[in-house]
Write a protein that holds these residues in place. Structure first.
Motif, PDB file in Angstrom:
ATOM      1  N   GLY A  17       3.109 -17.202  27.621  1.00  0.00           N
ATOM      2  CA  GLY A  17       3.357 -18.380  26.802  1.00  0.00           C
ATOM      3  C   GLY A  17       2.075 -18.876  26.136  1.00  0.00           C
ATOM      4  N   VAL A  18       0.950 -18.564  26.755  1.00  0.00           N
ATOM      5  CA  VAL A  18      -0.346 -18.936  26.161  1.00  0.00           C
ATOM      6  C   VAL A  18      -0.961 -17.736  25.446  1.00  0.00           C
ATOM      7  CG1 VAL A  18      -2.710 -19.690  26.656  1.00  0.00           C
ATOM      8  CG2 VAL A  18      -0.773 -20.728  27.870  1.00  0.00           C
ATOM      9  N   TYR A  19      -0.943 -16.604  26.128  1.00  0.00           N
ATOM     10  CA  TYR A  19      -1.519 -15.390  25.553  1.00  0.00           C
ATOM     11  C   TYR A  19      -0.385 -14.485  25.082  1.00  0.00           C
ATOM     12  CZ  TYR A  19      -5.839 -17.108  27.619  1.00  0.00           C
ATOM     13  OH  TYR A  19      -6.923 -17.874  27.936  1.00  0.00           O
ATOM     14  N   ILE A  20      -0.165 -14.479  23.803  1.00  0.00           N
ATOM     15  CA  ILE A  20       1.028 -13.842  23.249  1.00  0.00           C
ATOM     16  C   ILE A  20       0.773 -12.366  22.974  1.00  0.00           C
ATOM     17  CG2 ILE A  20       2.640 -13.885  21.314  1.00  0.00           C
ATOM     18  CD1 ILE A  20       2.045 -16.860  21.027  1.00  0.00           C
ATOM     19  N   PRO A  21       1.558 -11.494  23.566  1.00  0.00           N
ATOM     20  CA  PRO A  21       1.345 -10.053  23.364  1.00  0.00           C
ATOM     21  C   PRO A  21       1.580  -9.618  21.914  1.00  0.00           C
ATOM     22  CG  PRO A  21       2.661 -10.439  25.334  1.00  0.00           C
ATOM     23  CD  PRO A  21       2.581 -11.746  24.599  1.00  0.00           C
ATOM     24  N   CYS A  22       0.828  -8.615  21.531  1.00  0.00           N
ATOM     25  CA  CYS A  22       0.950  -7.996  20.199  1.00  0.00           C
ATOM     26  C   CYS A  22       0.752  -6.500  20.372  1.00  0.00           C
ATOM     27  CB  CYS A  22      -0.112  -8.588  19.268  1.00  0.00           C
ATOM     28  SG  CYS A  22      -0.288  -7.689  17.720  1.00  0.00           S
ATOM     29  N   LEU A  23       1.678  -5.733  19.901  1.00  0.00           N
ATOM     30  CA  LEU A  23       1.649  -4.280  20.093  1.00  0.00           C
ATOM     31  C   LEU A  23       0.729  -3.618  19.063  1.00  0.00           C
ATOM     32  CD1 LEU A  23       2.677  -1.551  21.177  1.00  0.00           C
ATOM     33  CD2 LEU A  23       4.726  -1.851  19.764  1.00  0.00           C
ATOM     34  N   ARG A  24      -0.406  -3.132  19.526  1.00  0.00           N
ATOM     35  CA  ARG A  24      -1.367  -2.488  18.625  1.00  0.00           C
ATOM     36  C   ARG A  24      -1.098  -0.992  18.594  1.00  0.00           C
ATOM     37  NH1 ARG A  24      -6.129  -4.560  15.920  1.00  0.00           N
ATOM     38  NH2 ARG A  24      -7.114  -2.751  14.989  1.00  0.00           N
ATOM     39  N   THR A  25      -1.037  -0.425  17.419  1.00  0.00           N
ATOM     40  CA  THR A  25      -0.453   0.913  17.286  1.00  0.00           C
ATOM     41  C   THR A  25      -1.347   1.975  16.652  1.00  0.00           C
ATOM     42  OG1 THR A  25       0.517   0.210  15.197  1.00  0.00           O
ATOM     43  CG2 THR A  25       1.880  -0.039  17.170  1.00  0.00           C
ATOM     44  N   ASP A  26      -2.636   1.659  16.475  1.00  0.00           N
ATOM     45  CA  ASP A  26      -3.551   2.640  15.860  1.00  0.00           C
ATOM     46  C   ASP A  26      -3.494   3.993  16.578  1.00  0.00           C
ATOM     47  OD1 ASP A  26      -4.380  -0.104  15.457  1.00  0.00           O
ATOM     48  OD2 ASP A  26      -6.195   0.647  14.509  1.00  0.00           O
ATOM     49  N   ASP A  27      -3.521   3.956  17.895  1.00  0.00           N
ATOM     50  CA  ASP A  27      -3.553   5.214  18.645  1.00  0.00           C
ATOM     51  C   ASP A  27      -2.341   6.087  18.331  1.00  0.00           C
ATOM     52  OD1 ASP A  27      -5.913   4.575  19.856  1.00  0.00           O
ATOM     53  OD2 ASP A  27      -5.022   3.873  21.737  1.00  0.00           O
ATOM     54  N   LEU A  28      -1.177   5.449  18.261  1.00  0.00           N
ATOM     55  CA  LEU A  28       0.047   6.223  18.020  1.00  0.00           C
ATOM     56  C   LEU A  28       0.044   6.838  16.617  1.00  0.00           C
ATOM     57  CD1 LEU A  28       2.594   3.692  19.560  1.00  0.00           C
ATOM     58  CD2 LEU A  28       1.944   5.925  20.527  1.00  0.00           C
ATOM     59  N   GLN A  69      -0.495 -26.769   7.167  1.00  0.00           N
ATOM     60  CA  GLN A  69       0.494 -25.699   7.081  1.00  0.00           C
ATOM     61  C   GLN A  69      -0.160 -24.315   7.148  1.00  0.00           C
ATOM     62  OE1 GLN A  69       3.160 -25.957   3.727  1.00  0.00           O
ATOM     63  NE2 GLN A  69       4.278 -24.100   4.338  1.00  0.00           N
ATOM     64  N   VAL A  70      -1.237 -24.128   6.418  1.00  0.00           N
ATOM     65  CA  VAL A  70      -1.850 -22.789   6.441  1.00  0.00           C
ATOM     66  C   VAL A  70      -2.604 -22.550   7.742  1.00  0.00           C
ATOM     67  CG1 VAL A  70      -1.954 -22.656   3.908  1.00  0.00           C
ATOM     68  CG2 VAL A  70      -3.982 -23.395   5.170  1.00  0.00           C
ATOM     69  N   LEU A  71      -3.075 -23.622   8.377  1.00  0.00           N
ATOM     70  CA  LEU A  71      -3.806 -23.453   9.628  1.00  0.00           C
ATOM     71  C   LEU A  71      -2.866 -23.243  10.820  1.00  0.00           C
ATOM     72  CD1 LEU A  71      -6.866 -25.854   9.817  1.00  0.00           C
ATOM     73  CD2 LEU A  71      -6.771 -23.530  10.684  1.00  0.00           C
ATOM     74  N   ARG A  72      -1.755 -23.939  10.821  1.00  0.00           N
ATOM     75  CA  ARG A  72      -0.877 -23.833  12.001  1.00  0.00           C
ATOM     76  C   ARG A  72       0.600 -23.625  11.676  1.00  0.00           C
ATOM     77  NH1 ARG A  72      -0.200 -25.969  17.936  1.00  0.00           N
ATOM     78  NH2 ARG A  72       2.052 -25.629  18.020  1.00  0.00           N
ATOM     79  N   GLY A  73       1.136 -24.408  10.773  1.00  0.00           N
ATOM     80  CA  GLY A  73       2.581 -24.389  10.537  1.00  0.00           C
ATOM     81  C   GLY A  73       3.115 -22.992  10.244  1.00  0.00           C
ATOM     82  N   ASN A  74       2.417 -22.295   9.380  1.00  0.00           N
ATOM     83  CA  ASN A  74       2.912 -20.971   8.998  1.00  0.00           C
ATOM     84  C   ASN A  74       2.834 -19.963  10.139  1.00  0.00           C
ATOM     85  OD1 ASN A  74       3.561 -21.811   6.427  1.00  0.00           O
ATOM     86  ND2 ASN A  74       1.607 -21.182   5.531  1.00  0.00           N
ATOM     87  N   VAL A  75       1.885 -20.137  11.032  1.00  0.00           N
ATOM     88  CA  VAL A  75       1.827 -19.252  12.194  1.00  0.00           C
ATOM     89  C   VAL A  75       3.123 -19.386  12.996  1.00  0.00           C
ATOM     90  CG1 VAL A  75       0.573 -18.707  14.318  1.00  0.00           C
ATOM     91  CG2 VAL A  75      -0.693 -19.429  12.273  1.00  0.00           C
ATOM     92  N   GLU A  76       3.586 -20.606  13.147  1.00  0.00           N
ATOM     93  CA  GLU A  76       4.825 -20.832  13.885  1.00  0.00           C
ATOM     94  C   GLU A  76       6.037 -20.221  13.196  1.00  0.00           C
ATOM     95  OE1 GLU A  76       5.380 -24.860  15.435  1.00  0.00           O
ATOM     96  OE2 GLU A  76       3.303 -25.275  14.843  1.00  0.00           O
ATOM     97  N   THR A  77       6.156 -20.467  11.899  1.00  0.00           N
ATOM     98  CA  THR A  77       7.361 -19.978  11.218  1.00  0.00           C
ATOM     99  C   THR A  77       7.326 -18.457  11.044  1.00  0.00           C
ATOM    100  OG1 THR A  77       6.322 -20.485   9.086  1.00  0.00           O
ATOM    101  CG2 THR A  77       7.789 -22.139   9.991  1.00  0.00           C
ATOM    102  N   ILE A  78       6.173 -17.913  10.719  1.00  0.00           N
ATOM    103  CA  ILE A  78       6.105 -16.480  10.425  1.00  0.00           C
ATOM    104  C   ILE A  78       6.273 -15.642  11.687  1.00  0.00           C
ATOM    105  CG2 ILE A  78       4.530 -14.658   9.653  1.00  0.00           C
ATOM    106  CD1 ILE A  78       3.562 -16.873   7.536  1.00  0.00           C
ATOM    107  N   PHE A  79       5.687 -16.098  12.788  1.00  0.00           N
ATOM    108  CA  PHE A  79       5.794 -15.328  14.028  1.00  0.00           C
ATOM    109  C   PHE A  79       6.865 -15.868  14.980  1.00  0.00           C
ATOM    110  CE2 PHE A  79       1.410 -14.500  12.562  1.00  0.00           C
ATOM    111  CZ  PHE A  79       1.463 -13.121  12.473  1.00  0.00           C
ATOM    112  N   HIS A  80       7.686 -16.785  14.472  1.00  0.00           N
ATOM    113  CA  HIS A  80       8.804 -17.304  15.268  1.00  0.00           C
ATOM    114  C   HIS A  80       8.352 -17.853  16.613  1.00  0.00           C
ATOM    115  CE1 HIS A  80      11.058 -15.274  12.191  1.00  0.00           C
ATOM    116  NE2 HIS A  80      10.569 -14.113  12.551  1.00  0.00           N
ATOM    117  N   ILE A  81       7.471 -18.811  16.573  1.00  0.00           N
ATOM    118  CA  ILE A  81       6.967 -19.405  17.823  1.00  0.00           C
ATOM    119  C   ILE A  81       7.569 -20.793  17.999  1.00  0.00           C
ATOM    120  CG2 ILE A  81       4.910 -20.281  18.983  1.00  0.00           C
ATOM    121  CD1 ILE A  81       3.412 -18.019  17.462  1.00  0.00           C
TER     122      ILE A  81
END
Ligand SMILES: [Zn+2]
Ligand SMILES: [Zn+2]
Ligand SMILES: [Zn+2]
Lengths: 426, 426, 426
Positions: free
Chosen positions: A153-164, A414-426
């Motif tokens: 809930g604090v540290y949000i996972p993100c799948l990094r895919t360079d290796d694949l 909005q650009v600092l925080r709001g959009n992070v919420e809407t774009i990443f569905h938080i």
């Protein structure tokens, strides 16, 4: 007048609690333990090395953290003009009460010790999060990361895919994939299934994005699964691939990842433009550079094929920023994302911020991410951005376009925080 | 002090009556009839679409103008940061007495109605011309435009040639050429003669320029007429051309146009850098983008071959601006022309203006053109430019180089109007 | 406040005595003899030609210096906006007491005469050096320059190598090499030995740098001496080389020069990006332009192979500046060097200066060089740079980062002078 207004807006923006949409934090050891954790950041090691410090002075198992800091400090006088060293000073002032102008051979040891003491407090991590006004932090997780032992809930996972995408040819990568998924990827179908397993795992653990960094030469196209299977079979047998086969394989994996992003409704962060290992004798993480000759038109096919996938795109250079502005203004599925790495310095941030704020829909831009490895860096990095953002809002919007302070501030938030919420569905 | 001076210079520049050297005005319907004519401008439809408005909400024969405006208004809140929406507000304020901060779902209908009433006045077009201080406006005419029914003293014809250079392969284009000239272009000679007829027609009607937009890959070379004839014959028979044959055909037509520009003493406006239909699902006129990897060196051969032809050159991106500065400073036959499309936003205009004013001979730069489709846009677009120009004159010339206000103003007037007269022989 | 501070810093920087690290001064005739020597600088002839002055009006053996100036003066009104003409006015004011706003057909003759009188004073060269606060000036010497007849303590030799790398195919170049070294270069070994002789000669005469300008297509690689020998033998026989053979030959010579730079501990100035003779009908030295599509990654191999050689790199365009910043920040052997030619105008200098000062170690940047052909140009060119540097130091360092005036000034002095001493071992 503008200076006053800019200062007022900055203070307001400073009060905003943030979600950092991209970092390299290790959630099991998020905060630093000593000054070596801060000064070991590649910005300092590579700049010190560039300024003349031999690599073996700062890299090697026998060097203690304190020795390492001592050696880096001797080079700081050659780097004190850099914005990166200003981050370091700002952290030392904010977190450790450092009061001098510069870190020198005369004052670093006491700083080291007081910092270490502070950092050894059991709630140091929480202190940093709170003092930095950080609510959540996106991670960068290897595809085989178990994602356990921390609060997603604090540290949000993100799948990094360079290796694949770029290193499937390496047996170690294929073994990791096998181990993580229980599936041996031996053709297009099994590879696809294995990747699907990764998405299931990540999404179950609360992942909010898939991410990848891409070389300037990459231009993904849709690859026929039959053709992909043939190449995968060669790869699995350890045969060398031609450049064209390697490109097809990378394209196939990239395309497959994008299909899963669509299926799992994950934004796909594209970080475009890096050449790895250009300076082969460089320090750890200090070897990569770029070739400005790259264009977003290389992504035309995938952008058209996946209208339902959001692509927050970062570009490595200011020279690519106008393309990012224009492509974000035309393609509904592109979001202009932050100021990456070699463009993360004030001159370029300011120009890039101005050009985005005046031409990209306000709901399609993410102002900033820290890209940090240690938690303490969020504060100076976001503060640098907030200062610039405040200046741009004051000059371009309030002064030149007659916006009210409140309207400008709302755009900034909005650009600092709001959009992070809407774009990443938080 | 600079701010005051900048405001003074802006007021002076505002008094200048203009000749707009490039637009897409339809002279038979130059002004708008309702707000949908303004908000149907591709900038608004493409930005609204980019911000999330489905294309079918705003495109389709069954959608009334008022419905279209209503749907676009619902998306305006996501676009109000853009400079393009500031143009819209400025038009509504100047022309329709709109007094609010924003156009919203609560106020748009009364705005729509009052605007429609104003625009239905029989002399609306004249009102706009007068209020916008527009004396003459260059058009963009299809090669088969009869150029009749309007005052060519106000609306100056310009021969647009994209179709001839890039779409000769299409039967519809060849048929239009046949019909317009009475000549069937079946080889190099007849094509040349047909194009000559077009020039005669346009020049007789007062045309002052030939114009074309060009993809970043184009690099014209002189083509042997015999080789061109062979390709033209294939094209006329409906045979597919190889890429290389298509390039040769385009080169041949382009070169022929340039020869006629020399013969008829018409400047040839080159608008360099656009890729068409990159976002294929985009709204009308909202599908084109670019690849920054383009260079004016691609025009080396034609620039050297035609010293007697003036080439007002527009580049699509800020990244090409320095080349435009340098090439204009060296080649006598290049004029730096305006701020095109994706570079027509304040951040890029300001930098591009500064760099041109300090390094290109003052008689070789055209400050601005509107590129408008409807007459009302000249006012906010030229005003945006005048503001920036005033600031650059104040800072770079008066403050930093010690010019008098009058000297700075004279420079501003020359790039805004004087050079349009001398370069296009008006 | 910033304006005052910027003025104070400028005054302080003005007091600094300089070493100019790159010029084209002829040490046997360093200062000008008349106004034609100043106005014959290619900036004025090419700009006047670009603005409409026919080449034959200013080039030709029968044109007297005074006639030439008279003809150029008639075009000055079209160029007075350019920063280059501001240099001319500043020289006339500083050196000849010129008091008018502009040089016109009414005042130029008296200016010409008073200038000529001043310049005929026997100690004119010393006056210029003193008034311009110039202590030493780097030259650009042909490889076969005897380097005699001047004080190499003031005029520092620099081995310019374009002819060797790109024109070895010309018999005249090979003859000059033979004559200068006594060695006939007929294969890789003899060519290597001959080049070694040149280095011995230059270093014995106090040379402090090797230098070359490079086209945007060049990408040096290590070439096997056997393969090089075969090509050299063909070249010596007057046979045509394929493009690939010419590239290999250029690479071989470039690599050999770099080896000698390592051996003789000479920095190798790379000036990257110029295309020669793009505008073939241009005036003398006014024919060269560029293609922005170039990357420092083309030098990856040589930069990695020679960590012991310092490469002060100049790039021709602002578009390459960010690469220069990033590559200087990573590679210990790169120094960001000055503002070259088409980027030597205030808009680009300011942005490039800002971006370098905030991200490149302070000991790895050379602020400025004059690139002058006549001694009088150092004053206005360096002054232009000092003004910009003062502004950047005031805004970015004192105002925004809280540096003291003294700290900012120390940084300014280091990039203006200190680094020239340390990098070139003076
Ligand atoms: Zn990252
Ligand atoms: Zn247009
Ligand atoms: Zn030079």
């Amino acid at each position: 007048m503008t200076a006053t207004l800019s200062a007022t807006l900055f203070q307001e923006l400073e009060n905003l609690v943030l979600i950092d949409p991209h970092s390299h934090i290790n959630p099991l050891s998020a905060a630093s333990k000593n000054l070596a954790d801060l000064m070991g950041y590649h910005y300092y090691t590579e700049l010190a090395h560039s300024a003349g410090l031999p690599k073996d002075q700062i890299e090697g198992p026998e060097i203690t953290p304190k020795e390492k800091v001592g050696r880096l400090v001797e080079k700081l006088a050659d780097l004190d003009n850099t914005i990166q060293v200003s981050w370091l000073l700002e952290m030392c002032r904010e977190f450790f009460g450092f009061a001098d102008d510069r870190i020198t051979k005369d004052n670093w040891e006491s700083l080291y010790d007081s910092a270490e003491q502070k950092m050894s407090q059991p709630d140091w991590e929480q202190q940093v999060l709170k003092h930095s006004k950080l609510e959540k932090v996106f991670l960068t997780n290897d595809f085989d990361d178990p994602l356990e032992g921390f609060d997603t809930g604090v540290y949000i996972p993100c799948l990094r895919t360079d290796d694949l995408v770029f290193h499937f040819l390496k047996k170690a990568v294929r073994d990791r994939l096998h181990k993580a998924t229980g599936i041996e990827a031996i053709d297009a179908g099994t590879l696809r299934t294995a990747i699907g397993k990764l998405f299931q795992h990540f999404v179950a653990k609360g992942a909010r994005a898939c991410a990848i960094s891409l070389p300037p030469t990459f231009s993904p196209v849709k690859v026929d699964p039959g053709a992909a299977s043939t190449i995968i079979k060669h790869a699995v047998k350890g045969q060398r691939l031609t450049n064209s086969e390697q490109d097809m394989l990378s394209s196939f994996v990239f395309w497959t990842l994008t299909e899963y992003c669509a299926e799992f409704k994950l934004p796909f962060d594209l970080m475009i433009g890096v050449n790895r290992r250009v300076y082969e004798a460089g320090v750890y993480q200090g070897q990569d550079l770029y070739d400005t000759r790259v264009s977003l038109i290389q992504y035309k096919e995938v952008l058209n094929a996946f209208p339902q996938v959001t692509f927050p795109i970062s570009v490595l250079t200011h020279m690519s920023n106008q393309e990012l502005v224009s492509y974000s203004w035309i393609f509904p599925n592109i979001v202009a994302n932050g100021h990456w790495w070699y463009s993360n310095t004030p001159t370029y941030i300011e120009l890039d911020t101005r050009s985005r704020l005046e031409a990209v829909p306000r709901n399609k831009q993410i102002g900033y991410y820290s890209d940090m490895y240690k938690l303490e860096f969020a504060l100076p990095k976001f503060r640098m951005y907030r200062r610039i953002l405040a200046r741009v809002l004051a000059e371009d919007f309030v002064q030149r376009r007659g916006w009210s302070e409140d309207q400008a501030l709302a755009l900034g938030k909005q650009v600092l925080r709001g959009n992070v919420e809407t774009i990443f569905h938080i």
